[in-house]
Write a protein that holds these residues in place. Structure first.
Motif, PDB file in Angstrom:
ATOM      1  N   ARG A 187      53.841  47.086  48.310  1.00  0.00           N
ATOM      2  CA  ARG A 187      53.121  48.141  48.738  1.00  0.00           C
ATOM      3  C   ARG A 187      51.864  47.791  49.041  1.00  0.00           C
ATOM      4  O   ARG A 187      51.395  48.372  50.076  1.00  0.00           O
ATOM      5  CB  ARG A 187      52.666  49.001  47.406  1.00  0.00           C
ATOM      6  N   LEU A 188      51.089  46.645  48.449  1.00  0.00           N
ATOM      7  CA  LEU A 188      49.948  46.394  48.858  1.00  0.00           C
ATOM      8  C   LEU A 188      49.927  45.575  50.133  1.00  0.00           C
ATOM      9  O   LEU A 188      49.046  45.547  51.056  1.00  0.00           O
ATOM     10  CB  LEU A 188      49.299  45.629  47.728  1.00  0.00           C
ATOM     11  N   LEU A 189      50.806  44.712  50.449  1.00  0.00           N
ATOM     12  CA  LEU A 189      51.163  43.880  51.632  1.00  0.00           C
ATOM     13  C   LEU A 189      51.923  44.096  52.548  1.00  0.00           C
ATOM     14  O   LEU A 189      52.179  43.744  53.535  1.00  0.00           O
ATOM     15  CB  LEU A 189      51.317  42.476  51.161  1.00  0.00           C
ATOM     16  N   GLU A 190      52.526  45.446  52.322  1.00  0.00           N
ATOM     17  CA  GLU A 190      53.640  46.132  53.289  1.00  0.00           C
ATOM     18  C   GLU A 190      54.817  45.107  53.517  1.00  0.00           C
ATOM     19  O   GLU A 190      54.907  44.891  54.697  1.00  0.00           O
ATOM     20  CB  GLU A 190      52.778  46.520  54.720  1.00  0.00           C
ATOM     21  N   LEU A 191      55.279  44.441  52.405  1.00  0.00           N
ATOM     22  CA  LEU A 191      56.323  43.663  52.635  1.00  0.00           C
ATOM     23  C   LEU A 191      57.714  44.642  52.053  1.00  0.00           C
ATOM     24  O   LEU A 191      57.749  45.509  51.747  1.00  0.00           O
ATOM     25  CB  LEU A 191      56.244  42.546  51.551  1.00  0.00           C
TER      26      LEU A 191
ATOM     27  N   SER B  43      31.242  39.044  42.918  1.00  0.00           N
ATOM     28  CA  SER B  43      32.780  39.215  43.166  1.00  0.00           C
ATOM     29  C   SER B  43      33.422  39.757  41.692  1.00  0.00           C
ATOM     30  O   SER B  43      34.304  40.475  41.868  1.00  0.00           O
ATOM     31  CB  SER B  43      33.540  37.897  43.832  1.00  0.00           C
ATOM     32  N   GLU B  44      33.006  39.045  40.852  1.00  0.00           N
ATOM     33  CA  GLU B  44      33.660  39.558  39.568  1.00  0.00           C
ATOM     34  C   GLU B  44      32.819  39.244  38.481  1.00  0.00           C
ATOM     35  O   GLU B  44      31.915  38.490  38.346  1.00  0.00           O
ATOM     36  CB  GLU B  44      34.922  38.480  39.291  1.00  0.00           C
ATOM     37  N   ILE B  45      32.799  40.472  37.479  1.00  0.00           N
ATOM     38  CA  ILE B  45      31.875  40.430  36.265  1.00  0.00           C
ATOM     39  C   ILE B  45      32.847  40.673  35.218  1.00  0.00           C
ATOM     40  O   ILE B  45      33.696  41.372  34.973  1.00  0.00           O
ATOM     41  CB  ILE B  45      30.986  41.637  36.307  1.00  0.00           C
ATOM     42  N   VAL B  46      32.528  39.654  34.204  1.00  0.00           N
ATOM     43  CA  VAL B  46      33.225  39.507  32.809  1.00  0.00           C
ATOM     44  C   VAL B  46      32.315  39.930  31.621  1.00  0.00           C
ATOM     45  O   VAL B  46      30.971  39.711  31.602  1.00  0.00           O
ATOM     46  CB  VAL B  46      33.861  38.193  32.634  1.00  0.00           C
ATOM     47  N   TRP B  47      32.774  40.760  30.803  1.00  0.00           N
ATOM     48  CA  TRP B  47      31.892  41.052  29.582  1.00  0.00           C
ATOM     49  C   TRP B  47      32.915  41.543  28.623  1.00  0.00           C
ATOM     50  O   TRP B  47      34.199  41.702  28.667  1.00  0.00           O
ATOM     51  CB  TRP B  47      30.865  42.157  30.177  1.00  0.00           C
ATOM     52  N   GLU B  48      32.222  42.077  27.278  1.00  0.00           N
ATOM     53  CA  GLU B  48      33.249  42.137  26.179  1.00  0.00           C
ATOM     54  C   GLU B  48      33.382  43.563  26.238  1.00  0.00           C
ATOM     55  O   GLU B  48      34.289  44.074  25.140  1.00  0.00           O
ATOM     56  CB  GLU B  48      32.275  41.744  24.940  1.00  0.00           C
TER      57      GLU B  48
ATOM     58  N   THR C 175      41.366  34.193  40.681  1.00  0.00           N
ATOM     59  CA  THR C 175      40.742  35.648  40.426  1.00  0.00           C
ATOM     60  C   THR C 175      39.493  35.748  41.431  1.00  0.00           C
ATOM     61  O   THR C 175      39.106  34.803  42.087  1.00  0.00           O
ATOM     62  CB  THR C 175      40.104  35.820  39.056  1.00  0.00           C
ATOM     63  N   PRO C 176      39.012  37.037  41.689  1.00  0.00           N
ATOM     64  CA  PRO C 176      38.069  37.248  42.801  1.00  0.00           C
ATOM     65  C   PRO C 176      36.890  36.114  42.499  1.00  0.00           C
ATOM     66  O   PRO C 176      36.112  35.987  43.581  1.00  0.00           O
ATOM     67  CB  PRO C 176      37.722  38.696  42.544  1.00  0.00           C
ATOM     68  N   GLY C 177      36.382  35.887  41.224  1.00  0.00           N
ATOM     69  CA  GLY C 177      35.193  35.206  41.065  1.00  0.00           C
ATOM     70  C   GLY C 177      35.421  33.400  41.043  1.00  0.00           C
ATOM     71  O   GLY C 177      34.689  32.765  40.662  1.00  0.00           O
ATOM     72  N   THR C 178      36.872  33.127  40.826  1.00  0.00           N
ATOM     73  CA  THR C 178      37.009  31.727  40.538  1.00  0.00           C
ATOM     74  C   THR C 178      37.894  30.909  41.839  1.00  0.00           C
ATOM     75  O   THR C 178      38.129  29.910  41.588  1.00  0.00           O
ATOM     76  CB  THR C 178      38.113  31.589  39.394  1.00  0.00           C
ATOM     77  N   VAL C 179      37.954  31.754  42.899  1.00  0.00           N
ATOM     78  CA  VAL C 179      38.734  31.092  43.827  1.00  0.00           C
ATOM     79  C   VAL C 179      37.889  30.021  44.523  1.00  0.00           C
ATOM     80  O   VAL C 179      36.591  30.044  44.512  1.00  0.00           O
ATOM     81  CB  VAL C 179      39.102  32.129  45.082  1.00  0.00           C
TER      82      VAL C 179
ATOM     83  N   LEU D 161      45.366  39.842  48.143  1.00  0.00           N
ATOM     84  CA  LEU D 161      45.364  40.443  46.989  1.00  0.00           C
ATOM     85  C   LEU D 161      44.041  40.473  46.191  1.00  0.00           C
ATOM     86  O   LEU D 161      43.779  41.286  45.293  1.00  0.00           O
ATOM     87  CB  LEU D 161      46.516  39.557  45.936  1.00  0.00           C
ATOM     88  N   ILE D 162      43.340  39.071  46.442  1.00  0.00           N
ATOM     89  CA  ILE D 162      42.120  38.923  45.714  1.00  0.00           C
ATOM     90  C   ILE D 162      41.074  39.824  46.274  1.00  0.00           C
ATOM     91  O   ILE D 162      40.368  40.467  45.508  1.00  0.00           O
ATOM     92  CB  ILE D 162      41.387  37.557  45.855  1.00  0.00           C
ATOM     93  N   ASN D 163      40.935  40.137  47.489  1.00  0.00           N
ATOM     94  CA  ASN D 163      40.247  41.226  47.868  1.00  0.00           C
ATOM     95  C   ASN D 163      40.566  42.395  47.487  1.00  0.00           C
ATOM     96  O   ASN D 163      39.524  43.480  47.493  1.00  0.00           O
ATOM     97  CB  ASN D 163      40.427  41.320  49.334  1.00  0.00           C
ATOM     98  N   LYS D 164      41.568  43.009  46.863  1.00  0.00           N
ATOM     99  CA  LYS D 164      41.964  44.171  46.497  1.00  0.00           C
ATOM    100  C   LYS D 164      41.655  44.261  44.828  1.00  0.00           C
ATOM    101  O   LYS D 164      42.062  45.017  44.360  1.00  0.00           O
ATOM    102  CB  LYS D 164      43.460  44.352  46.756  1.00  0.00           C
ATOM    103  N   GLY D 165      41.014  43.077  44.350  1.00  0.00           N
ATOM    104  CA  GLY D 165      40.812  42.932  42.973  1.00  0.00           C
ATOM    105  C   GLY D 165      41.768  42.548  42.278  1.00  0.00           C
ATOM    106  O   GLY D 165      41.588  42.770  40.871  1.00  0.00           O
ATOM    107  N   LEU D 166      42.853  41.891  42.386  1.00  0.00           N
ATOM    108  CA  LEU D 166      43.968  41.699  41.720  1.00  0.00           C
ATOM    109  C   LEU D 166      43.780  40.110  41.299  1.00  0.00           C
ATOM    110  O   LEU D 166      43.225  39.455  42.092  1.00  0.00           O
ATOM    111  CB  LEU D 166      45.277  41.716  42.240  1.00  0.00           C
ATOM    112  N   SER D 167      44.220  39.510  40.296  1.00  0.00           N
ATOM    113  CA  SER D 167      44.419  38.085  39.807  1.00  0.00           C
ATOM    114  C   SER D 167      45.984  37.806  40.064  1.00  0.00           C
ATOM    115  O   SER D 167      46.685  38.429  40.198  1.00  0.00           O
ATOM    116  CB  SER D 167      44.017  37.960  38.428  1.00  0.00           C
TER     117      SER D 167
END
Length: 600
Positions: A130-134, A264-269, A197-201, A165-171
């Motif tokens: 669906r996301l990549l039109e495959l 690009s990415e925020i982690v918190w509890e 992930t968006p913040g670790t590439v 996929l990363i630009n769409k917020g997926l890991s």
């Protein structure tokens, strides 16, 4: 021609039963001659009321409870729509391994290497198509399972698709093959080798060269009492190794800090999510992680383990407890994205991301600009369409390297307040403006210099190829010449100029080692071979000698078989399934000796 009572194709609308009421209702020209205005349609609805369709086959809204969700999923959707609904014992060995890995990474798209493709199955296949039109295909899941959805991408294009996929917020979790051929009676060994992930590439194709890719960790205390709210913030760019720590009060100030760097990415509890998330930028991807990572003791342990130190006293974090916890959250999250090290002999290894020692940012050292003012000033993006083209930074950025572009962006986003620092920066710029020859010489050296920060980051993570290493060596070799040029403006220069003038001799030694060992134009992939010069390693030279001997033996054997069979067109060839074989044309097949075995 009369219609068949039971058409083979069937009706798109199901088997509609025509009632007596419908037979007596207006039809044909009586309906179509009516005016289709709102009054006529409302009158028609009163004459022919419609009942709410309670067909269980129609898609229903998703209930809140997990139990109801699974109940509807099992009743209305096939089992293969989610990996957790499949009995592992019924699956083929490959799909069983896929589901086992997916169960350990439920929030990530799992790309599983099968031959020349990375494949997805079950819900990931549907998401990918669906996301990549495959094209969504299928694979046999087992005798009692049937076909399950499958979608894949070529292994040589995985970086491009992962970037989308990363630009769409997926890991993304990449499961690669660890061996070229399996042992007898077993599957090819596969393990997850990379988590994106968006913040670790750190891959070059997934990053913007002239801006940092920040991963932020946020810790908030006393959220229920606005007068006593405190927060800690840690920002890491894993591609360059930077780690910035700060803490302060007031959630509006936190919102402005995050708006400034645009992580690009925020982690918190995830405490009081509905209240606190409104202070996070909308374009950032937010990830809730276990609160154990933000525990003070765990944070200290993570920092000491990462930097291989016995105490954190020398880092200056004792007065920044919330910033310390945020840094622990960053390192804890990075540990969950750690790639598999096949050759590791112990588990006591630092993360695959190499971060510099934390740099403490004191609030108030730079001009505080709220998000609306920042937007109105169009510092890094235009107000109308949020584009870089047309912004202040776009108009003044004439830097030649990605490192300079990122530095200038940080300067524009956080203007200085200290008058002495401002004058020191102006002094350097004015001397470069006045001395045209010096400026041109420096730009000439910088023009062909690679992005040393990110190249070093990929090398430290074990992701660098031969060309990356050569680019590092070329850049390091330019540092002494650059230092000689900069010495001309040494007087009254800022303190940070010293690191440019006094070059670490270890860097020059690293450059010499790379240039001595690696060929000037290495192949794109290190698996292609031919990366290291002859004469560098005796074992490697011995292996190459064996390969040369093998090639000579094959050539001599080919000449021998031609002579004995009388076939001058005979060839010894190699196939990855059959191995080495003798190939002859169909016209010469009558010359094949009787003791040869026909394969294909």
């Amino acid at each position: 021609m009369t219609a068949d009572a039971n058409p083979l194709q069937g009706s798109l609308f199901g088997d509609l039963q025509v009632s007596d009421e419908s037979q007596n209702s207006p039809k044909g020209p009586e309906i179509f001659n009516k005016d289709f205005n709102e009054e006529a349609l409302a009158e028609d609805a009163l004459i022919r009321p419609r009942k709410r369709n309670a067909d269980t086959n129609l898609r229903k809204s998703r209930p809140n409870s997990e139990k109801s969700r699974l109940s509807i999923a099992s009743e209305e959707l096939p089992n293969w729509h989610h990996h957790s609904l499949i009995d592992l014992e019924l699956l083929t060995p490959v799909l069983r391994h896929y589901v086992e890995l997916k169960a350990k990474n439920p929030d990530r798209v799992l790309l599983y290497r099968l031959g020349d493709f990375f494949e997805c199955f079950f819900e990931d296949a549907i998401t990918l198509s669906r996301l990549l039109e495959l094209t969504l295909t299928s694979k046999e899941g087992g005798k009692n399972v049937g076909k399950v959805p499958m979608a894949g991408i070529p292994h040589h294009s995985v970086e491009r698709y992962c970037a989308e996929l990363i630009n769409k917020g997926l890991s993304v979790a990449l499961c690669d093959q660890l061996e070229s051929s399996p042992s007898k009676g077993t599957l090819i060994k596969r393990e997850i080798t990379r988590i994106l992930t968006p913040g670790t590439v750190i891959e070059e194709g997934m990053l913007q060269a002239r801006r940092n890719n920040w991963l932020s960790a946020v810790v908030i205390n006393n959220l229920d009492n606005e007068d006593e709210i405190e927060w800690g913030l840690a920002n890491a760019d894993v591609s360059t190794g930077e780690l910035l720590i700060t803490q302060s009060k007031n959630l509006e100030f936190l919102s402005q800090e995050l708006s400034k760097i645009q992580p690009s990415e925020i982690v918190w509890e995830g405490i009081n999510s509905n209240y606190a998330k409104k202070f996070f930028p909308n374009q950032s991807h937010i990830k809730e992680i276990p609160s154990i990572y933000f525990n003070e003791y765990e944070a200290q342990s993570a920092i000491k383990k990462h930097y291989k130190i016995n105490t954190i006293d020398g880092l200056g974090l004792n007065d920044y407890q919330l910033g310390l916890k945020a840094a622990g959250g960053i390192l804890g999250y990075l540990s969950t994205t750690k790639e598999i090290n096949i050759e590791a002999k112990d588990n006591d290894e630092r993360s695959h991301v190499l971060l510099e020692y934390p740099q403490i940012i004191i609030p108030g050292n730079s001009l505080l600009i709220d998000s609306q003012t920042r937007k109105n000033l169009e510092l890094t993006s235009t107000q109308k369409d949020n584009q870089f083209h047309g912004s202040l930074l776009w108009s003044i950025d004439r830097t030649l390297t990605a490192m300079g572009g990122r530095s200038l962006r940080r300067w524009v986003e956080a203007p200085l307040l200290d008058a002495d620092e401002i004058r020191a920066r102006q002094l350097v710029i004015s001397r470069l403006v006045k001395n045209r020859k010096l400026r041109q010489e420096i730009r000439k050296m910088l023009r062909s210099m690679g992005d040393l920060e990110r190249l070093a980051g990929r090398a430290g993570a074990g992701q660098a190829g031969g060309r990356d290493l050569i680019a590092i060596a070329d850049g390091l070799e330019r540092l002494p010449k650059l230092s000689n040029q900069i010495k001309q403006i040494k007087e009254d220069a800022p303190s940070w100029f010293q690191s440019l003038i006094n070059i670490n001799p270890n860097l020059i030694e690293i450059a010499s080692t790379i240039k001595y060992n690696l060929i000037d134009n290495p192949p794109l992939s290190i698996t292609e071979g031919g990366l290291i010069y002859d004469g560098v390693d005796k074992v490697l030279d011995g292996l190459r000698n064996q390969l040369d001997d093998q090639d000579m033996w094959i050539k001599s054997q080919e000449l021998k078989e031609r002579k004995e069979s009388g076939n001058n067109n005979l060839r010894i060839q190699y196939h990855r399934t059959f191995g080495y074989f003798l190939a002859v044309s169909k016209a010469k097949s009558n010359l094949v000796p009787n003791h040869w075995i026909r394969r294909q």
